[in-house]
Design an enzyme around this catalytic site. Structure first.
Site, short mmCIF file in Angstrom:
data_model
loop_
_atom_site.label_atom_id
_atom_site.label_comp_id
_atom_site.label_asym_id
_atom_site.label_seq_id
_atom_site.Cartn_x
_atom_site.Cartn_y
_atom_site.Cartn_z
CE1 TYR A 1 16.85 -0.03 -4.57
CE2 TYR A 1 18.05 1.27 -2.96
CZ TYR A 1 18.04 0.46 -4.07
OH TYR A 1 19.22 0.13 -4.69
CE1 TYR B 1 10.34 -1.76 -5.03
CE2 TYR B 1 9.17 -3.39 -6.34
CZ TYR B 1 9.21 -2.16 -5.72
OH TYR B 1 8.12 -1.32 -5.79
CD1 TRP C 1 4.12 -3.53 -14.08
CD2 TRP C 1 3.40 -3.43 -16.19
NE1 TRP C 1 4.28 -4.78 -14.63
CE2 TRP C 1 3.84 -4.75 -15.92
CE3 TRP C 1 2.89 -3.14 -17.45
CZ2 TRP C 1 3.82 -5.76 -16.88
CZ3 TRP C 1 2.84 -4.14 -18.39
CH2 TRP C 1 3.31 -5.44 -18.12
#
Length: 294
Positions: free
Chosen positions: A58, A122, A147
């Site tokens: 997720y 997260y 990233w």
């Protein structure tokens, strides 16, 4: 011969593994819903793999703030179930984590033993996944990265190309630092590390940092994307890319200021070091534009 199982099939990291592992089985969401961890073991038992690489996660950072139960199930509880399955059968598990397990303070690159302190849901879920896998033990490799992007899908690279074609002015955060990591480079590095770990006398279980070399900001990355897009003849309307502080672009989930990761351990243990982020960007742009280069 038992198959290599890669959990995830449509994400950018799963796509990067497909040319590297053409004989692997890729498990999609319909076959294994990670929001239902209790159903995962049954799916794994049917496939009886020789190793598992988990690329599924997720990753909607802002939505995670209001869906922490769901994000915990996918990013922590399901990886724990994978770890239990793998440890019982003495097979390796490869899992990917995030720079978001750190609070982003200071300017020093984070090492594997740096104290984690996630700023958002997260990050908390990714840290919980790490802890669960380590607690189970067995043969495991956890790769923290940063990233991640590729040439397709929803990510910063493609968002910048779209906005640069639509707008004359862009305002991009310039006080968050990290390494943009090209998904195919990450997949290749992780796979090479897994092979080295399996060939070692004792499997080198642990957490490792793995990302493209170098450091930039989101503003620096955006500027480089536009520059390469222009060189390759992509339609660009943008005239100015303004650097702004993160405080001028508030989001539901706070992001780390410092996402630099020290990747020396992966190099010393596995001989693996990824190319620079600039090389990753060039490869990604070539993948997207092909023959459009002038």
């Amino acid at each position: 011969m038992k198959p290599l199982l890669i959990i995830g099939s449509t994400g950018q990291l799963a796509r990067a593994f497909k040319p590297l592992c053409p004989e692997a089985i890729f498990l999609d969401r319909a076959s294994a819903d990670l929001s239902q961890p209790h159903m995962l073991t049954e799916a794994l038992e049917k496939l009886d793999p020789c190793a598992i690489i988990n690329t599924a996660a997720y990753t909607q950072v802002d939505n995670a703030q209001s869906e922490e139960n769901v994000v915990m199930a996918i990013n922590a509880h399901s990886p724990a179930a994978m770890a239990i399955y793998c440890a019982a059968r003495k097979i390796p598990l490869v899992h990917f984590s995030s720079d978001y397990v750190f609070d982003g303070s200071g300017e020093t690159p984070w090492k594997e033993d740096s104290a984690p302190a996630p700023l958002n849901a997260y990050g908390r879920s990714k840290l919980a996944g790490e802890d669960a896998i380590a607690h189970v033990g067995g043969q495991y490799l956890i790769f923290r990265t940063s990233w991640v992007y590729d040439a397709v899908g929803q990510n910063f690279f493609n968002t910048i190309l779209r906005l640069a074609a639509e707008r004359e002015e862009l305002r991009i955060i310039a006080d968050q630092y990290g390494a943009p990591t090209y998904a195919p480079h990450l997949a290749a590095g992780a796979l090479a590390s897994l092979i080295e770990a399996m060939e070692a006398t004792d499997f080198l279980s642990g957490i490792y940092h793995l990302c493209n070399q170098g450091v930039t900001t989101w503003h620096g990355f955006a500027t480089a994307i536009v520059e390469q897009g222009l060189k390759r003849g992509l339609p660009m309307k943008v005239k100015n890319i303004h650097p702004i502080p993160a405080s001028e672009y508030p989001l539901p989930a706070p992001r780390p200021h410092n996402s630099r990761l020290d990747c020396a351990l992966a190099l010393s243990m596995f001989g693996v070091s990824l190319p620079t982020w600039q090389e990753g960007l060039t490869e990604c742009m070539e993948s997207r534009t092909g023959a459009r280069k002038k």
